[in-house]
Design a protein around this motif. Structure first.
Motif, PDB file in Angstrom:
ATOM      1  N   GLY A 175     -30.939 -31.930  22.353  1.00  2.42           N
ATOM      2  CA  GLY A 175     -30.159 -32.458  21.240  1.00  2.42           C
ATOM      3  C   GLY A 175     -29.680 -31.370  20.300  1.00  2.42           C
ATOM      4  N   GLU A 176     -30.031 -30.119  20.637  1.00  2.00           N
ATOM      5  CA  GLU A 176     -29.609 -28.979  19.830  1.00  2.00           C
ATOM      6  C   GLU A 176     -28.832 -27.991  20.695  1.00  2.00           C
ATOM      7  OE1 GLU A 176     -33.163 -27.367  18.163  1.00  2.00           O
ATOM      8  OE2 GLU A 176     -33.489 -29.053  16.796  1.00  2.00           O
ATOM      9  N   SER A 177     -28.163 -27.032  20.061  1.00  2.00           N
ATOM     10  CA  SER A 177     -27.398 -26.032  20.796  1.00  2.00           C
ATOM     11  C   SER A 177     -28.304 -25.237  21.730  1.00  2.00           C
ATOM     12  CB  SER A 177     -26.695 -25.081  19.824  1.00  2.00           C
ATOM     13  OG  SER A 177     -25.707 -25.757  19.069  1.00  2.00           O
ATOM     14  N   VAL A 178     -27.777 -24.911  22.906  1.00  2.00           N
ATOM     15  CA  VAL A 178     -28.554 -24.168  23.897  1.00  2.00           C
ATOM     16  C   VAL A 178     -27.657 -23.069  24.491  1.00  2.00           C
ATOM     17  CG1 VAL A 178     -28.017 -25.889  25.674  1.00  2.00           C
ATOM     18  CG2 VAL A 178     -29.951 -24.350  25.995  1.00  2.00           C
ATOM     19  N   TYR A 179     -28.212 -21.851  24.506  1.00  2.00           N
ATOM     20  CA  TYR A 179     -27.438 -20.665  24.867  1.00  2.00           C
ATOM     21  C   TYR A 179     -28.082 -19.937  26.052  1.00  2.00           C
ATOM     22  CZ  TYR A 179     -25.688 -21.354  20.090  1.00  2.00           C
ATOM     23  OH  TYR A 179     -25.158 -21.881  18.935  1.00  2.00           O
ATOM     24  N   VAL A 180     -27.219 -19.238  26.843  1.00  2.00           N
ATOM     25  CA  VAL A 180     -27.761 -18.452  27.953  1.00  2.00           C
ATOM     26  C   VAL A 180     -26.988 -17.154  28.194  1.00  2.00           C
ATOM     27  CG1 VAL A 180     -26.409 -19.534  29.817  1.00  2.00           C
ATOM     28  CG2 VAL A 180     -28.740 -18.696  30.277  1.00  2.00           C
ATOM     29  N   GLN A 181     -25.825 -16.980  27.562  1.00  2.00           N
ATOM     30  CA  GLN A 181     -25.068 -15.737  27.707  1.00  2.00           C
ATOM     31  C   GLN A 181     -24.625 -15.171  26.351  1.00  2.00           C
ATOM     32  OE1 GLN A 181     -21.754 -16.414  30.405  1.00  2.00           O
ATOM     33  NE2 GLN A 181     -23.059 -16.389  32.204  1.00  2.00           N
ATOM     34  N   SER A 182     -24.895 -15.864  25.292  1.00  2.00           N
ATOM     35  CA  SER A 182     -24.317 -15.545  23.979  1.00  2.00           C
ATOM     36  C   SER A 182     -24.754 -14.189  23.427  1.00  2.00           C
ATOM     37  CB  SER A 182     -24.679 -16.631  22.962  1.00  2.00           C
ATOM     38  OG  SER A 182     -26.087 -16.733  22.822  1.00  2.00           O
ATOM     39  N   PHE A 183     -25.878 -13.649  23.917  1.00  2.00           N
ATOM     40  CA  PHE A 183     -26.387 -12.384  23.410  1.00  2.00           C
ATOM     41  C   PHE A 183     -25.435 -11.221  23.703  1.00  2.00           C
ATOM     42  CE2 PHE A 183     -29.476  -8.776  23.403  1.00  2.00           C
ATOM     43  CZ  PHE A 183     -29.911  -8.920  22.090  1.00  2.00           C
ATOM     44  N   SER A 184     -24.507 -11.404  24.660  1.00  2.00           N
ATOM     45  CA  SER A 184     -23.580 -10.332  25.040  1.00  2.00           C
ATOM     46  C   SER A 184     -22.160 -10.540  24.519  1.00  2.00           C
ATOM     47  CB  SER A 184     -23.541 -10.190  26.567  1.00  2.00           C
ATOM     48  OG  SER A 184     -24.723  -9.590  27.049  1.00  2.00           O
ATOM     49  N   ILE A 185     -21.950 -11.510  23.636  1.00  2.00           N
ATOM     50  CA  ILE A 185     -20.614 -11.761  23.088  1.00  2.00           C
ATOM     51  C   ILE A 185     -20.157 -10.579  22.240  1.00  2.00           C
ATOM     52  CG2 ILE A 185     -19.358 -13.136  21.362  1.00  2.00           C
ATOM     53  CD1 ILE A 185     -20.830 -15.592  22.487  1.00  2.00           C
ATOM     54  N   THR A 186     -18.906 -10.173  22.452  1.00  2.00           N
ATOM     55  CA  THR A 186     -18.336  -9.049  21.691  1.00  2.00           C
ATOM     56  C   THR A 186     -17.202  -9.487  20.768  1.00  2.00           C
ATOM     57  OG1 THR A 186     -16.757  -8.535  23.451  1.00  2.00           O
ATOM     58  CG2 THR A 186     -18.894  -7.419  23.542  1.00  2.00           C
ATOM     59  N   ASP A 187     -16.444 -10.529  21.152  1.00  2.00           N
ATOM     60  CA  ASP A 187     -15.284 -10.969  20.377  1.00  2.00           C
ATOM     61  C   ASP A 187     -15.184 -12.494  20.405  1.00  2.00           C
ATOM     62  OD1 ASP A 187     -13.401  -8.272  20.129  1.00  2.00           O
ATOM     63  OD2 ASP A 187     -14.523  -8.335  22.011  1.00  2.00           O
ATOM     64  N   ASP A 188     -14.749 -13.074  19.286  1.00  2.00           N
ATOM     65  CA  ASP A 188     -14.534 -14.519  19.174  1.00  2.00           C
ATOM     66  C   ASP A 188     -13.037 -14.802  19.338  1.00  2.00           C
ATOM     67  OD1 ASP A 188     -14.291 -17.206  18.413  1.00  2.00           O
ATOM     68  OD2 ASP A 188     -15.905 -17.045  16.933  1.00  2.00           O
ATOM     69  N   LEU A 189     -12.678 -15.584  20.359  1.00  2.00           N
ATOM     70  CA  LEU A 189     -11.271 -15.900  20.626  1.00  2.00           C
ATOM     71  C   LEU A 189     -10.826 -17.195  19.966  1.00  2.00           C
ATOM     72  CD1 LEU A 189     -11.133 -14.994  24.441  1.00  2.00           C
ATOM     73  CD2 LEU A 189     -10.611 -13.531  22.463  1.00  2.00           C
ATOM     74  N   GLY A 190     -11.768 -17.922  19.383  1.00  2.00           N
ATOM     75  CA  GLY A 190     -11.409 -19.145  18.667  1.00  2.00           C
ATOM     76  C   GLY A 190     -11.709 -20.420  19.433  1.00  2.00           C
ATOM     77  N   ILE A 191     -11.488 -21.535  18.743  1.00  2.00           N
ATOM     78  CA  ILE A 191     -11.760 -22.866  19.282  1.00  2.00           C
ATOM     79  C   ILE A 191     -10.459 -23.489  19.760  1.00  2.00           C
ATOM     80  CG2 ILE A 191     -12.527 -25.196  18.678  1.00  2.00           C
ATOM     81  CD1 ILE A 191     -14.431 -23.811  16.627  1.00  2.00           C
ATOM     82  N   PHE A 192     -10.514 -24.140  20.928  1.00  2.00           N
ATOM     83  CA  PHE A 192      -9.341 -24.770  21.527  1.00  2.00           C
ATOM     84  C   PHE A 192      -9.654 -26.230  21.839  1.00  2.00           C
ATOM     85  CE2 PHE A 192      -8.957 -20.291  22.155  1.00  2.00           C
ATOM     86  CZ  PHE A 192      -7.593 -20.004  22.165  1.00  2.00           C
ATOM     87  N   ASP A 193      -8.627 -27.070  21.790  1.00  2.00           N
ATOM     88  CA  ASP A 193      -8.807 -28.488  22.090  1.00  2.00           C
ATOM     89  C   ASP A 193      -9.156 -28.720  23.550  1.00  2.00           C
ATOM     90  OD1 ASP A 193      -8.013 -28.839  19.484  1.00  2.00           O
ATOM     91  OD2 ASP A 193      -5.998 -29.569  19.982  1.00  2.00           O
ATOM     92  N   ASN A 194      -8.689 -27.822  24.421  1.00  2.00           N
ATOM     93  CA  ASN A 194      -8.889 -28.002  25.856  1.00  2.00           C
ATOM     94  C   ASN A 194      -8.832 -26.645  26.558  1.00  2.00           C
ATOM     95  OD1 ASN A 194      -5.983 -27.446  26.647  1.00  2.00           O
ATOM     96  ND2 ASN A 194      -5.696 -29.185  25.242  1.00  2.00           N
ATOM     97  N   PRO A 195      -9.375 -26.564  27.780  1.00  2.00           N
ATOM     98  CA  PRO A 195      -9.378 -25.289  28.507  1.00  2.00           C
ATOM     99  C   PRO A 195      -7.989 -24.845  28.961  1.00  2.00           C
ATOM    100  CG  PRO A 195     -10.257 -27.035  29.887  1.00  2.00           C
ATOM    101  CD  PRO A 195     -10.103 -27.618  28.514  1.00  2.00           C
TER     102      PRO A 195
END
Length: 231
Positions: A175-195
């Motif tokens: 019921g909470e956020s769950v991460y498995v690759q986020s430790f290697s994020i370098t840049d935020d590209l933003g939020i999109f309505d769809n892929p």
């Protein structure tokens, strides 16, 4: 809110195979949070971690393949969630390719861009947006590769995984956020309505030649991942 429920070319949840799956599993009859849990569990563990031909394939193709990575699993997850009335969106990033080492090897690793386009699904729950990045890695694969992760920048990376603490990876729905690759994020590209919109703007294949070479190799890559998974 309707924009987070609409079908698109990639989120083609009106496809017969996807509709049949939703009906067979009875997901529409579950309570709201249970719908999220059941679909998340399905995409995480019944769609294996592996590599599809490209990032911008429709959800129906990901289902047919039976495997996927961060971007393609996110597409399938979103399509199934929207099919049962769960609002969701996609968040794009760039991620250091070092975390793919082990899953990708040899020429395929060398050809990968130094920063890989990465995405996770965000789902609306209790007036908040919950991150479902954990959907990428199936339990069978995680069990076999967890001990192979390398220490890097006060965390652990490799084999498509990037976490702070390799001994306490829990990808189950809570019921909470769950991460498995986020430790290697370098840049935020933003939020999109769809892929569709995300991968129209950003793509991991920066040349046709690289795309052809990758697709020549990816079946061997997926076979190798299955061998790791079955050890």
């Amino acid at each position: 809110m309707m924009k987070y429920l609409e079908p698109t070319a990639m989120l083609n949840f009106q496809d017969e195979a996807l509709q049949q799956l939703v009906k067979q599993r009875g997901w529409s009859d579950f309570a709201y949070e249970d719908r999220i849990k059941e679909i998340y569990d399905f995409v995480r563990n019944e769609i294996k971690f592996g590599y599809n031909r490209t990032d911008d394939i429709p959800a129906s193709e990901v289902l047919r393949d039976g495997y996927g990575q961060c971007n393609t699993k996110s597409t399938l997850l979103m399509a199934l969630l929207r099919a049962v009335g769960i609002p969701c969106r996609i968040h794009g990033f760039l991620i250091d390719k070092k975390m793919q080492k082990g899953a990708l090897t040899g020429i395929t690793y060398l050809l990968a861009p130094s920063k890989i386009v990465h995405a996770w699904t965000e789902v609306q729950l209790h007036d908040d947006w919950i991150v479902l990045e954990g959907v990428i890695i199936d339990d069978s694969y995680l069990k076999q590769v967890k001990s192979r992760l390398c220490s890097f920048n006060e965390g652990f990376i490799g084999y498509g995984i990037s976490v702070k603490d390799k001994d306490n990876i829990n990808l189950c729905w809570t019921g909470e956020s769950v991460y498995v690759q986020s430790f290697s994020i370098t840049d935020d590209l933003g939020i999109f309505d769809n892929p569709d919109d995300l991968f129209k703007k950003y793509n991991n294949t920066d040349s046709k030649l690289k795309e052809i070479l990758f697709n020549k190799k990816r079946k061997k890559i997926n076979k190798r991942l299955d061998m790791l998974r079955d050890q």
